[in-house]
Design a protein around this motif. Structure first.
Motif, PDB file in Angstrom:
ATOM      1  N   GLU A  24       0.911  -1.120   0.006  1.00  0.00           N
ATOM      2  CA  GLU A  24       0.093  -0.027   0.010  1.00  0.00           C
ATOM      3  C   GLU A  24       0.873   1.059  -0.063  1.00  0.00           C
ATOM      4  O   GLU A  24       0.356   2.366  -0.122  1.00  0.00           O
ATOM      5  N   THR A  25       2.235   1.195   0.263  1.00  0.00           N
ATOM      6  CA  THR A  25       3.175   2.269   0.022  1.00  0.00           C
ATOM      7  C   THR A  25       3.024   2.716  -1.305  1.00  0.00           C
ATOM      8  O   THR A  25       2.998   2.018  -2.313  1.00  0.00           O
ATOM      9  N   ALA A  26       3.228   3.967  -1.478  1.00  0.00           N
ATOM     10  CA  ALA A  26       3.565   4.489  -2.790  1.00  0.00           C
ATOM     11  C   ALA A  26       2.314   4.121  -3.685  1.00  0.00           C
ATOM     12  O   ALA A  26       2.280   4.450  -4.886  1.00  0.00           O
ATOM     13  N   GLY A  27       1.197   4.348  -3.261  1.00  0.00           N
ATOM     14  CA  GLY A  27      -0.008   4.057  -4.086  1.00  0.00           C
ATOM     15  C   GLY A  27      -0.341   2.436  -4.766  1.00  0.00           C
ATOM     16  O   GLY A  27      -1.045   2.601  -5.590  1.00  0.00           O
ATOM     17  N   ASN A  71       9.590  -6.796 -11.152  1.00  0.00           N
ATOM     18  CA  ASN A  71      10.487  -6.161 -10.221  1.00  0.00           C
ATOM     19  C   ASN A  71      10.248  -4.643 -10.822  1.00  0.00           C
ATOM     20  O   ASN A  71      10.608  -4.404 -11.946  1.00  0.00           O
ATOM     21  N   HIS A  72      10.183  -3.586  -9.739  1.00  0.00           N
ATOM     22  CA  HIS A  72       9.915  -2.277 -10.177  1.00  0.00           C
ATOM     23  C   HIS A  72      10.849  -1.300  -9.070  1.00  0.00           C
ATOM     24  O   HIS A  72      10.737  -1.452  -7.869  1.00  0.00           O
ATOM     25  N   THR A  73      11.465  -0.276  -9.734  1.00  0.00           N
ATOM     26  CA  THR A  73      12.342   0.582  -8.784  1.00  0.00           C
ATOM     27  C   THR A  73      11.895   1.771  -9.370  1.00  0.00           C
ATOM     28  O   THR A  73      11.886   2.185 -10.384  1.00  0.00           O
ATOM     29  N   ARG A  88      11.595  13.529  -1.110  1.00  0.00           N
ATOM     30  CA  ARG A  88      12.405  12.353  -1.847  1.00  0.00           C
ATOM     31  C   ARG A  88      11.683  11.232  -1.558  1.00  0.00           C
ATOM     32  O   ARG A  88      11.411  10.759  -0.439  1.00  0.00           O
ATOM     33  N   GLU A  89      11.306  10.563  -2.369  1.00  0.00           N
ATOM     34  CA  GLU A  89      10.411   9.286  -2.367  1.00  0.00           C
ATOM     35  C   GLU A  89      11.239   8.404  -3.287  1.00  0.00           C
ATOM     36  O   GLU A  89      11.468   8.396  -4.511  1.00  0.00           O
ATOM     37  N   ARG A  90      11.149   7.161  -2.847  1.00  0.00           N
ATOM     38  CA  ARG A  90      11.720   5.820  -3.380  1.00  0.00           C
ATOM     39  C   ARG A  90      10.879   4.726  -3.387  1.00  0.00           C
ATOM     40  O   ARG A  90      10.257   4.522  -2.277  1.00  0.00           O
ATOM     41  N   PHE A  91      10.516   3.907  -4.006  1.00  0.00           N
ATOM     42  CA  PHE A  91       9.914   2.363  -4.004  1.00  0.00           C
ATOM     43  C   PHE A  91      10.614   1.601  -4.822  1.00  0.00           C
ATOM     44  O   PHE A  91      11.141   1.664  -5.806  1.00  0.00           O
ATOM     45  N   GLN A  92      10.790   0.394  -4.155  1.00  0.00           N
ATOM     46  CA  GLN A  92      11.369  -0.828  -4.906  1.00  0.00           C
ATOM     47  C   GLN A  92      10.215  -1.993  -4.615  1.00  0.00           C
ATOM     48  O   GLN A  92      10.244  -2.013  -3.462  1.00  0.00           O
ATOM     49  N   GLY A  93      10.075  -2.502  -5.445  1.00  0.00           N
ATOM     50  CA  GLY A  93       9.012  -3.609  -5.116  1.00  0.00           C
ATOM     51  C   GLY A  93       9.198  -4.700  -6.157  1.00  0.00           C
ATOM     52  O   GLY A  93       9.523  -4.721  -7.326  1.00  0.00           O
ATOM     53  N   THR A  94       8.817  -6.075  -5.511  1.00  0.00           N
ATOM     54  CA  THR A  94       8.910  -7.044  -6.189  1.00  0.00           C
ATOM     55  C   THR A  94       7.896  -8.198  -5.882  1.00  0.00           C
ATOM     56  O   THR A  94       7.515  -8.187  -4.873  1.00  0.00           O
ATOM     57  N   CYS A  95       7.020  -8.482  -6.831  1.00  0.00           N
ATOM     58  CA  CYS A  95       5.997  -9.537  -6.612  1.00  0.00           C
ATOM     59  C   CYS A  95       5.932 -10.808  -7.547  1.00  0.00           C
ATOM     60  O   CYS A  95       6.735 -10.635  -8.676  1.00  0.00           O
ATOM     61  N   LYS A  96       5.619 -11.851  -6.819  1.00  0.00           N
ATOM     62  CA  LYS A  96       5.683 -13.060  -8.010  1.00  0.00           C
ATOM     63  C   LYS A  96       4.391 -13.971  -7.697  1.00  0.00           C
ATOM     64  O   LYS A  96       4.019 -13.976  -6.413  1.00  0.00           O
ATOM     65  N   ARG A  97       3.964 -14.603  -8.807  1.00  0.00           N
ATOM     66  CA  ARG A  97       2.879 -15.531  -8.642  1.00  0.00           C
ATOM     67  C   ARG A  97       3.134 -16.677  -9.387  1.00  0.00           C
ATOM     68  O   ARG A  97       3.832 -16.668 -10.489  1.00  0.00           O
ATOM     69  N   THR A  98       2.685 -18.004  -9.032  1.00  0.00           N
ATOM     70  CA  THR A  98       3.061 -19.356  -9.656  1.00  0.00           C
ATOM     71  C   THR A  98       2.009 -19.770  -9.887  1.00  0.00           C
ATOM     72  O   THR A  98       0.866 -20.003  -8.897  1.00  0.00           O
ATOM     73  N   PHE A  99       1.644 -20.329 -10.887  1.00  0.00           N
ATOM     74  CA  PHE A  99       0.559 -21.339 -11.470  1.00  0.00           C
ATOM     75  C   PHE A  99       1.007 -22.680 -12.118  1.00  0.00           C
ATOM     76  O   PHE A  99       2.075 -22.765 -12.862  1.00  0.00           O
ATOM     77  N   TYR A 100       0.286 -23.736 -11.531  1.00  0.00           N
ATOM     78  CA  TYR A 100       0.718 -25.206 -12.300  1.00  0.00           C
ATOM     79  C   TYR A 100      -0.173 -25.121 -13.542  1.00  0.00           C
ATOM     80  O   TYR A 100      -1.096 -25.027 -13.666  1.00  0.00           O
ATOM     81  N   VAL A 101       0.482 -25.396 -14.765  1.00  0.00           N
ATOM     82  CA  VAL A 101      -0.004 -25.365 -15.956  1.00  0.00           C
ATOM     83  C   VAL A 101      -0.097 -26.746 -16.458  1.00  0.00           C
ATOM     84  O   VAL A 101      -0.414 -26.938 -17.333  1.00  0.00           O
TER      85      VAL A 101
END
Length: 142
Positions: A24-27, A71-73, A88-101
């Motif tokens: 929820e940080t940085a919108g 991955n976003h900076t 000065r604002e910084r945001f670094q975020g990583t998110c990951k999802r995995t699906f069995y196909v």
């Protein structure tokens, strides 16, 4: 006065929004909302990735698992006329999802497109493998 266990304060700390809503940080809230629908012989996966660009996203297929990671900076510097920081604002975020196909799906079978913050993947449905009925083999009797 209500007696509290020594770890109640520790447990309450993790119900703080800092831990329960890390994006929820940085919108950014509720990243990677995903809709999956069955359409035209394949599964269509629509994944919301607001604020990410195509270059920030990777899709990988390994051992039947499709993994989407982003991955976003971001760095926002604002200065006044004298070069002093007002914010000065910084945001670094990583998110990951995995699906069995499924293990029969190949990388080249999956189609992907990214437009307006939505990643769309088309994964073909696996054809159900029907085991062949073994024909009875007669044993010759002499």
């Amino acid at each position: 006065m209500l007696f509290r266990r020594p770890f109640d304060l520790f447990d309450e700390m993790f119900s703080d929004p800092f831990f329960t809503a890390p994006f929820e940080t940085a919108g950014r809230s509720s990243l990677m909302k995903t809709d999956i629908q069955e359409k035209d012989g394949s599964y269509v996966i629509d994944m919301e990735l607001p604020g990410y660009s195509k270059e920030d996203i990777q899709a990988e297929l390994k051992d039947g698992y499709l993994t989407i990671s982003a991955n976003h900076t971001e760095n926002k510097d604002e200065k006044d006329n004298q070069g002093k920081y007002l914010r000065r604002e910084r945001f670094q975020g990583t998110c990951k999802r995995t699906f069995y196909v499924g293990e029969d799906i190949r990388q080249e079978d999956i189609k992907a497109a990214f437009q307006n913050g939505v990643l769309r993947l088309a994964v073909p449905k696996q054809a159900p493998q029907v085991p062949e009925k073994e024909q009875p083999k007669l044993i010759e009797i002499q």
